[in-house]
Design a protein around this motif. Structure first.
Motif, PDB file in Angstrom:
ATOM      1  N   ILE A 288       0.848  -1.198   0.000  1.00  0.00           N
ATOM      2  CA  ILE A 288       0.000   0.000   0.000  1.00  0.00           C
ATOM      3  C   ILE A 288       0.880   1.244   0.000  1.00  0.00           C
ATOM      4  CG2 ILE A 288      -1.635   1.345   1.376  1.00  0.00           C
ATOM      5  CD1 ILE A 288      -2.926  -1.287   2.232  1.00  0.00           C
ATOM      6  N   GLN A 289       1.932   1.236   0.837  1.00  0.00           N
ATOM      7  CA  GLN A 289       2.845   2.377   0.864  1.00  0.00           C
ATOM      8  C   GLN A 289       3.555   2.536  -0.485  1.00  0.00           C
ATOM      9  OE1 GLN A 289       5.455   1.853   4.248  1.00  0.00           O
ATOM     10  NE2 GLN A 289       4.396   3.509   5.319  1.00  0.00           N
ATOM     11  N   GLN A 290       3.929   1.402  -1.078  1.00  0.00           N
ATOM     12  CA  GLN A 290       4.590   1.458  -2.393  1.00  0.00           C
ATOM     13  C   GLN A 290       3.639   2.033  -3.442  1.00  0.00           C
ATOM     14  OE1 GLN A 290       7.823   0.787  -2.957  1.00  0.00           O
ATOM     15  NE2 GLN A 290       7.484   1.525  -5.043  1.00  0.00           N
ATOM     16  N   ALA A 291       2.381   1.615  -3.416  1.00  0.00           N
ATOM     17  CA  ALA A 291       1.388   2.133  -4.360  1.00  0.00           C
ATOM     18  C   ALA A 291       1.176   3.627  -4.134  1.00  0.00           C
ATOM     19  CB  ALA A 291       0.076   1.370  -4.215  1.00  0.00           C
ATOM     20  N   LEU A 292       1.111   4.046  -2.867  1.00  0.00           N
ATOM     21  CA  LEU A 292       0.957   5.471  -2.568  1.00  0.00           C
ATOM     22  C   LEU A 292       2.184   6.260  -3.029  1.00  0.00           C
ATOM     23  CD1 LEU A 292      -0.697   5.393   0.987  1.00  0.00           C
ATOM     24  CD2 LEU A 292      -1.740   6.117  -1.163  1.00  0.00           C
ATOM     25  N   ALA A 293       3.377   5.697  -2.793  1.00  0.00           N
ATOM     26  CA  ALA A 293       4.606   6.374  -3.216  1.00  0.00           C
ATOM     27  C   ALA A 293       4.660   6.470  -4.742  1.00  0.00           C
ATOM     28  CB  ALA A 293       5.832   5.637  -2.673  1.00  0.00           C
ATOM     29  N   ASP A 294       4.282   5.374  -5.421  1.00  0.00           N
ATOM     30  CA  ASP A 294       4.265   5.407  -6.894  1.00  0.00           C
ATOM     31  C   ASP A 294       3.273   6.445  -7.403  1.00  0.00           C
ATOM     32  OD1 ASP A 294       6.153   3.416  -6.935  1.00  0.00           O
ATOM     33  OD2 ASP A 294       4.730   1.790  -7.409  1.00  0.00           O
ATOM     34  N   ARG A 295       2.115   6.477  -6.794  1.00  0.00           N
ATOM     35  CA  ARG A 295       1.094   7.446  -7.210  1.00  0.00           C
ATOM     36  C   ARG A 295       1.571   8.867  -6.942  1.00  0.00           C
ATOM     37  NH1 ARG A 295      -2.296   9.016 -10.691  1.00  0.00           N
ATOM     38  NH2 ARG A 295      -4.095  10.113  -9.874  1.00  0.00           N
ATOM     39  N   GLN A 296       2.204   9.076  -5.782  1.00  0.00           N
ATOM     40  CA  GLN A 296       2.728  10.397  -5.445  1.00  0.00           C
ATOM     41  C   GLN A 296       3.813  10.797  -6.442  1.00  0.00           C
ATOM     42  OE1 GLN A 296       4.489  10.605  -1.538  1.00  0.00           O
ATOM     43  NE2 GLN A 296       4.166  12.809  -1.398  1.00  0.00           N
ATOM     44  N   LYS A 297       4.654   9.835  -6.826  1.00  0.00           N
ATOM     45  CA  LYS A 297       5.706  10.113  -7.808  1.00  0.00           C
ATOM     46  C   LYS A 297       5.090  10.451  -9.163  1.00  0.00           C
ATOM     47  CE  LYS A 297      10.001   8.271  -9.623  1.00  0.00           C
ATOM     48  NZ  LYS A 297       9.895   8.086 -11.019  1.00  0.00           N
ATOM     49  N   GLN A 298       4.049   9.723  -9.567  1.00  0.00           N
ATOM     50  CA  GLN A 298       3.379  10.010 -10.840  1.00  0.00           C
ATOM     51  C   GLN A 298       2.776  11.412 -10.837  1.00  0.00           C
ATOM     52  OE1 GLN A 298       0.488   6.894 -11.285  1.00  0.00           O
ATOM     53  NE2 GLN A 298       1.843   5.631 -12.556  1.00  0.00           N
ATOM     54  N   ILE A 299       2.158  11.767  -9.725  1.00  0.00           N
ATOM     55  CA  ILE A 299       1.559  13.101  -9.618  1.00  0.00           C
ATOM     56  C   ILE A 299       2.646  14.168  -9.678  1.00  0.00           C
ATOM     57  CG2 ILE A 299       0.331  14.665  -8.065  1.00  0.00           C
ATOM     58  CD1 ILE A 299      -1.320  12.212  -7.164  1.00  0.00           C
ATOM     59  N   ALA A 300       3.750  13.935  -8.955  1.00  0.00           N
ATOM     60  CA  ALA A 300       4.854  14.900  -8.965  1.00  0.00           C
ATOM     61  C   ALA A 300       5.450  15.012 -10.366  1.00  0.00           C
ATOM     62  CB  ALA A 300       5.923  14.490  -7.956  1.00  0.00           C
ATOM     63  N   ASP A 301       5.621  13.855 -11.035  1.00  0.00           N
ATOM     64  CA  ASP A 301       6.142  13.880 -12.404  1.00  0.00           C
ATOM     65  C   ASP A 301       5.186  14.618 -13.337  1.00  0.00           C
ATOM     66  OD1 ASP A 301       8.354  12.478 -11.580  1.00  0.00           O
ATOM     67  OD2 ASP A 301       7.670  10.529 -12.369  1.00  0.00           O
ATOM     68  N   GLY A 302       3.897  14.389 -13.160  1.00  0.00           N
ATOM     69  CA  GLY A 302       2.898  15.078 -13.981  1.00  0.00           C
ATOM     70  C   GLY A 302       2.931  16.575 -13.756  1.00  0.00           C
ATOM     71  N   LEU A 303       3.045  16.985 -12.495  1.00  0.00           N
ATOM     72  CA  LEU A 303       3.129  18.418 -12.197  1.00  0.00           C
ATOM     73  C   LEU A 303       4.411  19.019 -12.769  1.00  0.00           C
ATOM     74  CD1 LEU A 303       1.804  18.516  -8.512  1.00  0.00           C
ATOM     75  CD2 LEU A 303       0.656  19.347 -10.574  1.00  0.00           C
ATOM     76  N   ALA A 304       5.516  18.275 -12.649  1.00  0.00           N
ATOM     77  CA  ALA A 304       6.784  18.767 -13.204  1.00  0.00           C
ATOM     78  C   ALA A 304       6.689  18.871 -14.722  1.00  0.00           C
ATOM     79  CB  ALA A 304       7.932  17.844 -12.796  1.00  0.00           C
ATOM     80  N   ALA A 305       6.063  17.868 -15.342  1.00  0.00           N
ATOM     81  CA  ALA A 305       5.892  17.909 -16.796  1.00  0.00           C
ATOM     82  C   ALA A 305       5.007  19.090 -17.187  1.00  0.00           C
ATOM     83  CB  ALA A 305       5.294  16.603 -17.303  1.00  0.00           C
ATOM     84  N   GLY A 306       3.982  19.344 -16.391  1.00  0.00           N
ATOM     85  CA  GLY A 306       3.117  20.497 -16.646  1.00  0.00           C
ATOM     86  C   GLY A 306       3.894  21.799 -16.548  1.00  0.00           C
ATOM     87  N   GLU A 307       4.751  21.905 -15.541  1.00  0.00           N
ATOM     88  CA  GLU A 307       5.581  23.104 -15.392  1.00  0.00           C
ATOM     89  C   GLU A 307       6.541  23.249 -16.570  1.00  0.00           C
ATOM     90  OE1 GLU A 307       5.757  25.716 -13.220  1.00  0.00           O
ATOM     91  OE2 GLU A 307       3.829  24.945 -12.506  1.00  0.00           O
ATOM     92  N   ARG A 308       7.173  22.118 -16.949  1.00  0.00           N
ATOM     93  CA  ARG A 308       8.082  22.165 -18.105  1.00  0.00           C
ATOM     94  C   ARG A 308       7.320  22.565 -19.367  1.00  0.00           C
ATOM     95  NH1 ARG A 308      10.004  17.325 -15.886  1.00  0.00           N
ATOM     96  NH2 ARG A 308       8.883  16.149 -17.479  1.00  0.00           N
TER      97      ARG A 308
END
Length: 156
Positions: free
Chosen positions: A29-49
């Motif tokens: 569950i923690q791994q899934a949450l961390a993966d999801r958090q990473k995806q969201i962060a990557d998406g936000l970073a991609a949006g900023e880029r």
């Protein structure tokens, strides 16, 4: 009923449940949450880029448009300048051609005048010769002389 067994039994079961959950259920569950958090962060970073790239692209487009407008303005100015030069050249050529035609016409008129004068001289000399021969053939008296001069004047 034994209070110890009823108390310790569920406590041990609960402890085993917590241990099992912490050992086998919670890490995925923690791994899934961390993966999801990473995806969201990557998406936000991609949006900023993407936003930064869009801003850069808009700045480049504006610069290109500015350059294109400047080039268009220069081309228009050069075309107007060339047009003025061509008009001036055409005017100069037209003036030159008009002067040449005028000079040619004047020369032709002068030649025609010279020819007319030559023809007139020839005619006058012919008439003068004829008149003098007629005068010599006739007897010269005042009335005949006046008639002859009048006749010559009408011929001229």
């Amino acid at each position: 009923m034994n209070f110890g067994a009823t108390f310790w039994g569920p406590m041990i079961s609960f402890a085993l449940f917590v241990w099992f959950t912490m050992k086998f259920v919670w890490p995925p569950i923690q791994q899934a949450l961390a993966d999801r958090q990473k995806q969201i962060a990557d998406g936000l970073a991609a949006g900023e880029r993407g936003k930064e790239e869009l801003d850069k692209a808009q700045a480049e487009v504006e610069a290109m448009l500015r350059d294109a407008r400047e080039q268009a303005s220069q081309i228009i100015n050069q075309a107007n300048k060339r047009q003025a030069e061509m008009i001036e050249e055409a005017r100069a050529e037209a003036r030159s051609e008009a002067d040449r035609i005028l000079a040619s016409a004047r020369e032709e008129i002068d030649q025609e005048i010279q020819r007319a004068r030559e023809d007139l001289r020839k005619q006058v000399s012919t008439i003068a010769v004829q008149a003098s021969s007629q005068i010599l053939k006739r007897e010269v008296d005042a009335k005949a002389h006046k008639d002859l001069i009048d006749e010559l004047a009408t011929q001229i």
